[in-house]
Design a protein around this motif. Structure first.
Motif, PDB file in Angstrom:
ATOM      1  N   THR A   1      11.242  -0.340 -21.943  1.00  0.00           N
ATOM      2  CA  THR A   1      10.406  -0.975 -23.306  1.00  0.00           C
ATOM      3  C   THR A   1       9.112  -0.266 -23.163  1.00  0.00           C
ATOM      4  N   TYR A   2       8.437   0.365 -22.471  1.00  0.00           N
ATOM      5  CA  TYR A   2       7.209   0.835 -22.546  1.00  0.00           C
ATOM      6  C   TYR A   2       7.224   2.291 -22.567  1.00  0.00           C
ATOM      7  N   PRO A   3       6.178   3.130 -23.193  1.00  0.00           N
ATOM      8  CA  PRO A   3       5.775   4.419 -23.044  1.00  0.00           C
ATOM      9  C   PRO A   3       4.996   4.344 -21.564  1.00  0.00           C
ATOM     10  N   VAL A   4       5.626   5.524 -20.796  1.00  0.00           N
ATOM     11  CA  VAL A   4       4.923   5.872 -19.399  1.00  0.00           C
ATOM     12  C   VAL A   4       4.131   7.244 -19.396  1.00  0.00           C
ATOM     13  N   ILE A   5       3.177   7.358 -18.866  1.00  0.00           N
ATOM     14  CA  ILE A   5       2.749   8.715 -18.410  1.00  0.00           C
ATOM     15  C   ILE A   5       2.866   8.573 -16.811  1.00  0.00           C
ATOM     16  N   CYS A   6       3.456   9.582 -16.381  1.00  0.00           N
ATOM     17  CA  CYS A   6       3.918   9.552 -15.096  1.00  0.00           C
ATOM     18  C   CYS A   6       3.538  11.030 -14.464  1.00  0.00           C
ATOM     19  N   LEU A   7       2.510  11.258 -13.693  1.00  0.00           N
ATOM     20  CA  LEU A   7       1.928  12.322 -12.967  1.00  0.00           C
ATOM     21  C   LEU A   7       1.628  12.300 -11.442  1.00  0.00           C
ATOM     22  N   SER A   8       1.594  13.559 -10.883  1.00  0.00           N
ATOM     23  CA  SER A   8       1.278  13.585  -9.317  1.00  0.00           C
ATOM     24  C   SER A   8       0.293  14.526  -9.350  1.00  0.00           C
ATOM     25  N   PHE A   9      -0.659  14.516  -8.529  1.00  0.00           N
ATOM     26  CA  PHE A   9      -1.632  15.374  -7.792  1.00  0.00           C
ATOM     27  C   PHE A   9      -1.098  16.001  -6.614  1.00  0.00           C
ATOM     28  N   ALA A  10       0.083  15.897  -6.352  1.00  0.00           N
ATOM     29  CA  ALA A  10       0.498  16.304  -4.777  1.00  0.00           C
ATOM     30  C   ALA A  10       0.191  17.622  -4.464  1.00  0.00           C
ATOM     31  N   ASN A  11       0.530  18.501  -5.655  1.00  0.00           N
ATOM     32  CA  ASN A  11       0.532  20.014  -5.534  1.00  0.00           C
ATOM     33  C   ASN A  11      -0.851  20.614  -5.838  1.00  0.00           C
ATOM     34  N   VAL A  12      -1.883  19.758  -6.055  1.00  0.00           N
ATOM     35  CA  VAL A  12      -3.178  20.086  -6.069  1.00  0.00           C
ATOM     36  C   VAL A  12      -3.907  20.457  -5.221  1.00  0.00           C
ATOM     37  N   LYS A  13      -3.686  21.477  -4.398  1.00  0.00           N
ATOM     38  CA  LYS A  13      -4.250  21.974  -2.905  1.00  0.00           C
ATOM     39  C   LYS A  13      -4.862  23.423  -3.326  1.00  0.00           C
ATOM     40  N   GLU A  14      -5.875  23.452  -3.668  1.00  0.00           N
ATOM     41  CA  GLU A  14      -6.512  24.807  -3.782  1.00  0.00           C
ATOM     42  C   GLU A  14      -7.615  25.081  -3.078  1.00  0.00           C
ATOM     43  N   ALA A  15      -7.891  26.269  -2.966  1.00  0.00           N
ATOM     44  CA  ALA A  15      -9.268  26.542  -1.866  1.00  0.00           C
ATOM     45  C   ALA A  15     -10.458  26.564  -2.497  1.00  0.00           C
ATOM     46  N   ASP A  16     -10.808  26.427  -3.972  1.00  0.00           N
ATOM     47  CA  ASP A  16     -11.964  26.424  -4.530  1.00  0.00           C
ATOM     48  C   ASP A  16     -11.998  25.660  -5.693  1.00  0.00           C
ATOM     49  N   TYR A  17     -13.212  25.109  -6.520  1.00  0.00           N
ATOM     50  CA  TYR A  17     -13.342  24.199  -7.588  1.00  0.00           C
ATOM     51  C   TYR A  17     -12.449  24.658  -8.819  1.00  0.00           C
TER      52      TYR A  17
ATOM     53  N   GLY B   1      -9.827  26.807  -9.034  1.00  0.00           N
ATOM     54  CA  GLY B   1      -8.424  26.588  -8.890  1.00  0.00           C
ATOM     55  C   GLY B   1      -8.021  25.247  -8.714  1.00  0.00           C
ATOM     56  N   ALA B   2      -8.735  24.185  -8.295  1.00  0.00           N
ATOM     57  CA  ALA B   2      -8.527  22.838  -8.214  1.00  0.00           C
ATOM     58  C   ALA B   2      -8.368  22.215  -9.637  1.00  0.00           C
ATOM     59  N   ARG B   3      -9.469  22.727 -10.669  1.00  0.00           N
ATOM     60  CA  ARG B   3      -9.669  22.206 -11.934  1.00  0.00           C
ATOM     61  C   ARG B   3      -8.594  22.811 -12.783  1.00  0.00           C
ATOM     62  N   GLN B   4      -8.058  24.212 -12.602  1.00  0.00           N
ATOM     63  CA  GLN B   4      -6.894  24.678 -13.169  1.00  0.00           C
ATOM     64  C   GLN B   4      -5.641  23.967 -12.971  1.00  0.00           C
ATOM     65  N   SER B   5      -5.719  23.571 -11.550  1.00  0.00           N
ATOM     66  CA  SER B   5      -4.321  23.021 -11.220  1.00  0.00           C
ATOM     67  C   SER B   5      -4.280  21.839 -11.827  1.00  0.00           C
ATOM     68  N   VAL B   6      -5.273  20.906 -11.920  1.00  0.00           N
ATOM     69  CA  VAL B   6      -5.217  19.430 -12.332  1.00  0.00           C
ATOM     70  C   VAL B   6      -4.810  19.747 -14.025  1.00  0.00           C
ATOM     71  N   ASN B   7      -5.564  20.806 -14.813  1.00  0.00           N
ATOM     72  CA  ASN B   7      -5.205  20.951 -15.851  1.00  0.00           C
ATOM     73  C   ASN B   7      -3.663  21.188 -16.270  1.00  0.00           C
ATOM     74  N   GLN B   8      -3.192  21.929 -15.192  1.00  0.00           N
ATOM     75  CA  GLN B   8      -1.734  22.280 -15.469  1.00  0.00           C
ATOM     76  C   GLN B   8      -0.952  21.084 -15.480  1.00  0.00           C
ATOM     77  N   VAL B   9      -1.150  19.994 -14.487  1.00  0.00           N
ATOM     78  CA  VAL B   9      -0.502  18.675 -14.627  1.00  0.00           C
ATOM     79  C   VAL B   9      -0.672  18.279 -15.950  1.00  0.00           C
ATOM     80  N   ILE B  10      -1.856  18.037 -16.539  1.00  0.00           N
ATOM     81  CA  ILE B  10      -2.020  17.355 -17.593  1.00  0.00           C
ATOM     82  C   ILE B  10      -1.076  18.184 -18.755  1.00  0.00           C
ATOM     83  N   GLU B  11      -1.357  19.479 -18.778  1.00  0.00           N
ATOM     84  CA  GLU B  11      -0.533  20.313 -19.739  1.00  0.00           C
ATOM     85  C   GLU B  11       0.915  20.023 -19.623  1.00  0.00           C
ATOM     86  N   ASN B  12       1.484  19.731 -18.542  1.00  0.00           N
ATOM     87  CA  ASN B  12       2.735  19.642 -18.569  1.00  0.00           C
ATOM     88  C   ASN B  12       3.123  18.059 -19.065  1.00  0.00           C
TER      89      ASN B  12
END
Length: 261
Positions: A89-105, A107-118
């Motif tokens: 009965t509820y709209p749900v936003i479900c996401l995971s940062f499990a794969n945000v494992k980048e070597a620099d800032y 890359g990390a921000r772009q990876s988080v952005n990709q999760v949100i884009e999905n």
């Protein structure tokens, strides 16, 4: 038919429909819901079933799983008529940062952005019709892996608004492995850069968000007063030192005994 004791399952639907052995943890749903905390952070060690329980919450509450009684009817939560009516009965936003494992800032921000884009891609249907204004549709289309920090920081807040208008109910937000990006940032030396971005994202998503009903976040890291959560005074922290929800993450002595019989 004997059930299979499959190992490594993280998707609740796949586990149940595959007739795998499952120790009933569904009463976690009732315990959490009736506590009425706005944001719950659960920190437990790895391999304690956090991701599977988040998947269970998604399948129980999400409107996308309305009418899926077969996922829960064998379990204790289904004995309570109130929760039978609450399922799906509820709209749900479900996401995971499990794969945000980048070597620099960057890359990390772009990876988080990709999760949100999905998340936006999964809800592309919102662009149809007149629910969103033309400006909102333009904003929706601007959510990409290359979006700037300000756009990204407000993206989950805005999606909460869109979904709550479409379904006529506030959203539930589930964030698994919230701390993986910060762990990688600490190891690779860009912790200070990332902390500001994550703090802004969490503040707009979990505090300054009138479109959110409840939220759960999981991770392995305990928090300090001066952390990315310093602005979230609506946060209830359930850590490894707390007995609350203990039976939902790991196995009790009674469950182990029953499984061995």
């Amino acid at each position: 038919m004997a059930r299979i004791a499959g190992i490594g399952h993280q998707d609740f639907e796949q586990l149940i429909m595959g007739e795998n052995f499952y120790v009933d943890k569904t009463m976690f749903i009732k315990e959490w819901w009736e506590n009425q905390d706005v944001v719950t952070l659960i920190t437990r060690p790895r391999r304690f079933g956090k991701t599977l329980n988040m998947s269970m919450l998604e399948k129980f509450f999400s409107v996308k799983y309305a009418g899926r009684s077969e996922l829960f009817e064998r379990f204790q939560i289904w004995d309570d008529e109130k929760y039978r009516h609450l399922q799906g009965t509820y709209p749900v936003i479900c996401l995971s940062f499990a794969n945000v494992k980048e070597a620099d800032y960057a890359g990390a921000r772009q990876s988080v952005n990709q999760v949100i884009e999905n998340i936006y891609n999964k809800n592309i249907f919102l662009l149809k019709g007149e629910l969103l204004t033309e400006n909102e549709k333009t904003y929706f289309r601007s959510i990409t892996s290359d979006m700037n920090e300000v756009t990204a920081a407000w993206a989950l807040h805005k999606m909460s608004d869109f979904l709550s208008r479409y379904y006529g109910k506030k959203v539930i937000i589930l964030l698994d492995e919230y701390d993986t990006p910060m762990q990688e940032a600490y190891v690779n030396g860009y912790c200070c850069e990332l902390a500001g971005f994550i703090r802004s994202l969490f503040n707009s998503t979990f505090k300054e968000n009138p479109y959110m009903e409840r939220a759960v976040m999981t991770g392995i890291t305990r928090i300090s007063k001066e952390s990315i959560f310093s602005d979230l005074n609506n946060l209830e922290v359930i850590t490894t030192t707390s007995e609350e929800y203990a039976g939902a993450f790991g196995f009790t002595e009674e469950e182990v005994s029953a499984a061995l019989r």
